[in-house]
Design an enzyme around this catalytic site. Structure first.
Site, short mmCIF file in Angstrom:
data_model
loop_
_atom_site.label_atom_id
_atom_site.label_comp_id
_atom_site.label_asym_id
_atom_site.label_seq_id
_atom_site.Cartn_x
_atom_site.Cartn_y
_atom_site.Cartn_z
N ASP A 56 10.59 -23.71 3.02
CA ASP A 56 9.14 -24.35 2.46
C ASP A 56 8.50 -24.69 3.72
OD1 ASP A 56 7.55 -25.59 0.70
OD2 ASP A 56 8.64 -27.37 1.29
N ASP A 67 5.32 -27.62 3.55
CA ASP A 67 4.92 -28.72 3.73
C ASP A 67 6.09 -29.78 3.31
OD1 ASP A 67 2.47 -27.69 3.98
OD2 ASP A 67 1.85 -27.91 1.74
#
Ligand SMILES: [Mg+2]
Length: 285
Positions: free
Chosen positions: A8, A10
Site C-alpha cells: 500500500d 499511503d
C-alpha cells in the site's frame, strides 16, 4: 513466475495521516510530489525485500481524483517522486534505479464529483483488481506473494486476490511499520542456496595469461546467461576457476562440467591440449 510483495502507498510507505483536508480531498490525501516523505524504515524495507528476490508492486486507492482534488497527472507525479525516493544505485551502471517495479492506482470512487471517475471499480480496494492485473502483467506467483498495508481494505484485497491471509500483513495490527512487516516476510523466505564448483587446470599456470583467463570467465558468464543460472561470482587464478551460483551443488557441478567441455574444445583447437583436468575432478561445496 516470481513472488511479489504488494505495498500500500499511503501511511505504509509515505506519511499522510497528519495531512489536513483540502477542497476535493479527505484528510490524508496526498497528490503533491513536493510533500512526499518516506516513512521511517520504508527505504530499508524495500531494499531488503528487493534483494531477497521479490518484485515490489505498489497498489493504491486514489479516490482524490474522483473527488476532483487532484488530476491523474498529479497522482502520477506523486508516484514518480515516491519511486525516485525509493531507489538506489544500480549494481552495474551505478545510476539510480527504483526498487519499485510497478505502481497501480485506482482513481475511481463511487461518491466522487468528476463524472468520468465516479463509479465503483474492480480495482478499488478492498476489491482485488489491481493485484490481479499486476499478477497477470508481471507474471507473479500469488501463492508465494505477500501484501503489506495499513488498512483493513488492504488485507481484504490481498485475500480476495488469493494471497494467503497469513501473508497479508497489517501495520498497526502486530506490526509497527513497513520495516518490521518486511522482517516477517524475510523470516519466512528461505534463503536461496548458494553453491560453488571449481575446475583445476591440467597444467600448473595454464591460466596465467590474461587472455585465457578472460576467455574462461566470459564463457562462464555466457553459459549462465543462456541457461538462466544466477551467477553470483567467478574467481579465476593461475591454476583454477571457481564459480558461485544460486542453486544446488549439483547445479554448480553441471555448470563446471559444461564450462570444461566448451573451453577444453576451444583450448584443444587453439593449443592442441586440454585446459582442464579430467572429468570428475569438479568440487562443489
Ligand atoms: Mg494506506
Amino acid at each position: 513466475m516470481r513472488p511479489a510483495v504488494f505495498l500500500d502507498r499511503d501511511d505504509t510507505l509515505i506519511a499522510n495521516r497528519s495531512l489536513p483536508a483540502s477542497p476535493g480531498s479527505t484528510p490524508g490525501d496526498l497528490a503533491d510530489p513536493e510533500r512526499v516523505e518516506l516513512l521511517e524504515g520504508a527505504h530499508e524495507a524495500c531494499r531488503l525485500l528487493k534483494r531477497s528476490g521479490y518484485v515490489l508492486v505498489i497498489v493504491s486507492n486514489q479516490g482524490i481524483v474522483a473527488r476532483g482534488g487532484a488530476t491523474l497527472h498529479d497522482v502520477h507525479a506523486t508516484n514518480d517522486r515516491l519511486c525516485d525516493l525509493l531507489s538506489e544505485p544500480d549494481e552495474h551502471s551505478g545510476r539510480p534505479r527504483s526498487l519499485i517495479d510497478a505502481v497501480y492506482f485506482c482513481p475511481f470512487h463511487p461518491e466522487g464529483s468528476v463524472p468520468e471517475f465516479t463509479r465503483e471499480h474492480p480495482w478499488r480496494k478492498p476489491a482485488p483488481g489491481m493485484i490481479l492485473a499486476a499478477a497477470e502483467h508481471l507474471e507473479l506467483d500469488l501463492t508465494r506473494s505477500w501484501l503489506i498495508g495499513d488498512a483493513p481494505r488492504d488485507v481484504q484485497a490481498g485475500v480476495a486476490a488469493g494471497i494467503d491471509a497469513e501473508r497479508c500483513l497489517r501495520i498497526g495490527e502486530g506490526f509497527e511499520g513497513v520495516l518490521d512487516a518486511a522482517v516477517r516476510v524475510l523470516a519466512h523466505t528461505r534463503p536461496a542456496q548458494v553453491s560453488r564448483a571449481r575446475l583445476v587446470a591440467a597444467e600448473e599456470g595454464a591460466l596465467r595469461h590474461p587472455r585465457v583467463r578472460a576467455t574462461v570467465a566470459s564463457s562462464v558468464r555466457a553459459l549462465a546467461e543462456r541457461t538462466g543460472v544466477g551467477l553470483r561470482d567467478v574467481f579465476v587464478d593461475e591454476d583454477s576457476i571457481e564459480m558461485e551460483v544460486e542453486g544446488t551443488p549439483l547445479l554448480a557441478i553441471g555448470m563446471a562440467a559444461e564450462l570444461r567441455r566448451s573451453t577444453d574444445a576451444w583450448h584443444l583447437a587453439k593449443h592442441g591440449t586440454r585446459l582442464w583436468r579430467a572429468p570428475g575432478q569438479e568440487r562443489a561445496t
